[in-house]
Design an enzyme around this catalytic site. Structure first.
Site, mmCIF file in Angstrom:
data_model
loop_
_atom_site.group_PDB
_atom_site.id
_atom_site.type_symbol
_atom_site.label_atom_id
_atom_site.label_comp_id
_atom_site.label_asym_id
_atom_site.label_seq_id
_atom_site.Cartn_x
_atom_site.Cartn_y
_atom_site.Cartn_z
ATOM 1 N N SER A 52 6.126 -3.483 -0.027
ATOM 2 C CA SER A 52 6.380 -2.086 0.407
ATOM 3 C C SER A 52 7.511 -1.627 -0.329
ATOM 4 O O SER A 52 8.123 -2.299 -0.921
ATOM 5 C CB SER A 52 6.523 -2.196 1.900
ATOM 6 O OG SER A 52 7.812 -2.692 2.238
ATOM 7 N N ASP A 94 2.044 -1.927 -1.095
ATOM 8 C CA ASP A 94 1.606 -1.652 0.203
ATOM 9 C C ASP A 94 2.186 -0.163 0.661
ATOM 10 O O ASP A 94 3.287 0.106 0.517
ATOM 11 C CB ASP A 94 1.989 -2.557 1.204
ATOM 12 C CG ASP A 94 1.162 -2.274 2.582
ATOM 13 O OD1 ASP A 94 0.237 -2.172 2.594
ATOM 14 O OD2 ASP A 94 1.872 -3.011 3.517
ATOM 15 N N HIS A 95 1.082 0.731 0.945
ATOM 16 C CA HIS A 95 1.427 1.980 1.773
ATOM 17 C C HIS A 95 2.417 2.787 0.679
ATOM 18 O O HIS A 95 3.280 3.641 1.260
ATOM 19 C CB HIS A 95 2.143 1.695 3.046
ATOM 20 C CG HIS A 95 1.127 1.224 4.034
ATOM 21 N ND1 HIS A 95 0.105 2.200 4.454
ATOM 22 C CD2 HIS A 95 0.923 0.254 4.943
ATOM 23 C CE1 HIS A 95 -0.589 1.747 5.426
ATOM 24 N NE2 HIS A 95 -0.159 0.518 5.776
ATOM 25 N N SER A 230 -2.164 -7.904 12.738
ATOM 26 C CA SER A 230 -1.307 -9.137 13.228
ATOM 27 C C SER A 230 -1.882 -9.399 14.719
ATOM 28 O O SER A 230 -1.770 -10.582 14.887
ATOM 29 C CB SER A 230 0.079 -8.684 13.277
ATOM 30 O OG SER A 230 0.846 -8.953 12.221
ATOM 31 N N LYS A 250 -1.710 -8.242 6.954
ATOM 32 C CA LYS A 250 -0.728 -9.200 8.215
ATOM 33 C C LYS A 250 0.814 -8.939 7.668
ATOM 34 O O LYS A 250 1.181 -9.340 6.654
ATOM 35 C CB LYS A 250 -0.803 -10.577 8.226
ATOM 36 C CG LYS A 250 -2.430 -10.854 8.322
ATOM 37 C CD LYS A 250 -2.792 -11.055 9.858
ATOM 38 C CE LYS A 250 -4.109 -11.620 10.059
ATOM 39 N NZ LYS A 250 -4.349 -11.474 11.719
ATOM 40 N N THR A 252 3.616 -8.211 10.672
ATOM 41 C CA THR A 252 4.355 -8.610 11.984
ATOM 42 C C THR A 252 4.222 -9.943 12.442
ATOM 43 O O THR A 252 5.481 -10.490 12.809
ATOM 44 C CB THR A 252 4.004 -7.551 12.908
ATOM 45 O OG1 THR A 252 4.105 -6.389 12.529
ATOM 46 C CG2 THR A 252 4.788 -7.855 14.335
HETATM 47 O O1 G3H Z 1 0.059 -2.780 5.583
HETATM 48 C C1 G3H Z 1 0.581 -3.813 6.279
HETATM 49 C C2 G3H Z 1 -0.116 -4.238 7.470
HETATM 50 O O2 G3H Z 1 -0.917 -3.150 7.882
HETATM 51 C C3 G3H Z 1 0.480 -5.093 8.306
HETATM 52 O O3 G3H Z 1 0.357 -4.642 9.876
HETATM 53 O O4 G3H Z 1 2.340 -5.465 10.621
HETATM 54 O O5 G3H Z 1 0.579 -5.201 12.145
HETATM 55 O O6 G3H Z 1 0.541 -7.030 10.651
HETATM 56 P P1 G3H Z 1 1.025 -5.590 11.006
HETATM 57 ZN ZN ZN Z 2 -0.664 -1.176 6.901
#
Ligand code: G3H
Ligand code: ZN
Length: 324
Positions: A52, A94-95, A230, A250, A252
């Site tokens: 990220s 990511d994001h 997660s 995943k 968390t």
């Molecule tokens: O983009 C990352 C995920 O959507 C992670 O989600 O932390 O709930 O596993 P999470």
């Molecule tokens: Zn996400």
């Protein structure tokens, strides 16, 4: 082996065709990267690591120079993965919100990544389409895949925060995919970012199927992405994959794993760094063999490795690497 964009496309095409899920794992540290890449390799699975914007800033240290952080994470992954010819890993951004447009381009042009996510889901649909298309045009020239999202996933993921859940509308998903030509489509179907329990959420996996069917019917089949995975139950994973999900994100879960494994270690080995009450200051000798960071970090690393192998068996990607 570090995958090219074309190879990552093969990975997702195979997963979609044979209905298994590829685990995308968020990382920041070398400890996590080693544990996970070894885990993918031991499982005979391909996989994706994700960084990220926040992870890249953290990796750069006090400067928080996001480009330095991305180079560091990418080179760790590329060098480490080169040891394993029978399992492929890619690196994904990511994001990344539209604020990080230049950062996305930097990572693409410098071959740091295999795929990127442009997350303009907080914009209007038109604006989301316009920005995503711009990223797709640049990325595809460089053999990089693009993931996009519409809808809104509840919870907190790094700098992405949402108090509300907006379920993706299938007709909007179709319009978005047709107009942007994204490679992977992230649908908001009730999962939460962060700590959550699958049993307690209103998960609409029927929407995944509806979106998948609609995309197929219109000749634009795509791999569907499930964020915030997660806390999901085994059955929810299986149903999501059956309905069209190929990428399962995943973060968390691994954070908990790392913390738990290291906490267990220090509960056992507390007196390596803390003097017991019944020992005098003069007699107490801290135990270097126990507080060397390698001795305790390895427990977090091994736990993540084991968890990932379990995930690969759960989602069916074990022994399905395109490189086997
Ligand atoms: O983009 C990352 C995920 O959507 C992670 O989600 O932390 O709930 O596993 P999470
Ligand atoms: Zn996400």
């Amino acid at each position: 082996m570090f995958l090219s964009g074309q190879q990552l496309k093969q990975v997702f095409d195979k997963a979609k065709k044979e209905r298994f899920g590829i685990i995308a794992s968020n990382v920041v540290f070398d400890t996590q990267i080693r544990g996970l890449i070894q885990g993918y390799n031991s499982a005979g699975s391909d996989g994706l690591m994700q960084m990220s914007a926040g992870a890249c800033k953290y990796a750069a240290g006090e400067s928080e120079d996001i480009e330095v952080g991305a180079r560091l994470i990418s080179s760790m992954i590329q060098v480490f993965a080169s040891q394993f010819p029978n399992s492929g890993v890619g690196l994904h951004i990511d994001h990344a919100t539209p604020n990080y447009f230049d950062f996305i381009v930097y990572c693409i042009e410098n071959k740091l990544v295999t795929s990127v996510m442009i997350d303009a889901s907080h914009e209007s649909l038109e604006e989301n389409i316009r920005i995503t298309k711009e990223v797709v045009d640049i990325a595809h020239k460089h053999d990089i895949l693009v993931e996009g999202e519409i809808g809104r996933i509840k919870g907190t993921e790094d700098e992405i925060v949402s108090d509300v859940e907006l379920y993706t509308k299938p007709e909007e998903a179709l319009e978005y995919v047709m107009k942007t030509n994204v490679d992977l489509f992230a649908a908001s179907v009730g999962t939460n970012h962060g700590v959550s329990k699958g049993e307690n959420i209103v998960l609409r996996l029927d929407l995944v199927k509806e979106i998948d069917d609609l995309l197929i019917k219109n000749g634009v089949e795509r791999g569907i992405v499930l964020h915030g995975a997660s806390g999901l139950t085994d059955e929810q994973h299986h149903q999501a994959i059956k309905n069209g999900v190929v990428k399962i994100n995943k973060d968390t879960h691994y954070q908990m794993d790392m913390a738990e494994a290291i906490q267990e270690y220090w509960e056992r080995e507390k007196y390596a760094i803390v003097k017991p009450d019944d020992v005098s200051e003069a007699d107490y000798i801290p135990n270097k063999g126990k507080f060397d960071p390698r001795k305790w970090l390895i427990h977090g690393e091994n736990r993540m490795n084991e968890t990932l192998q379990e995930f690969c068996r759960l989602t069916g990607s074990a022994n399905k690497s395109i490189l086997l």
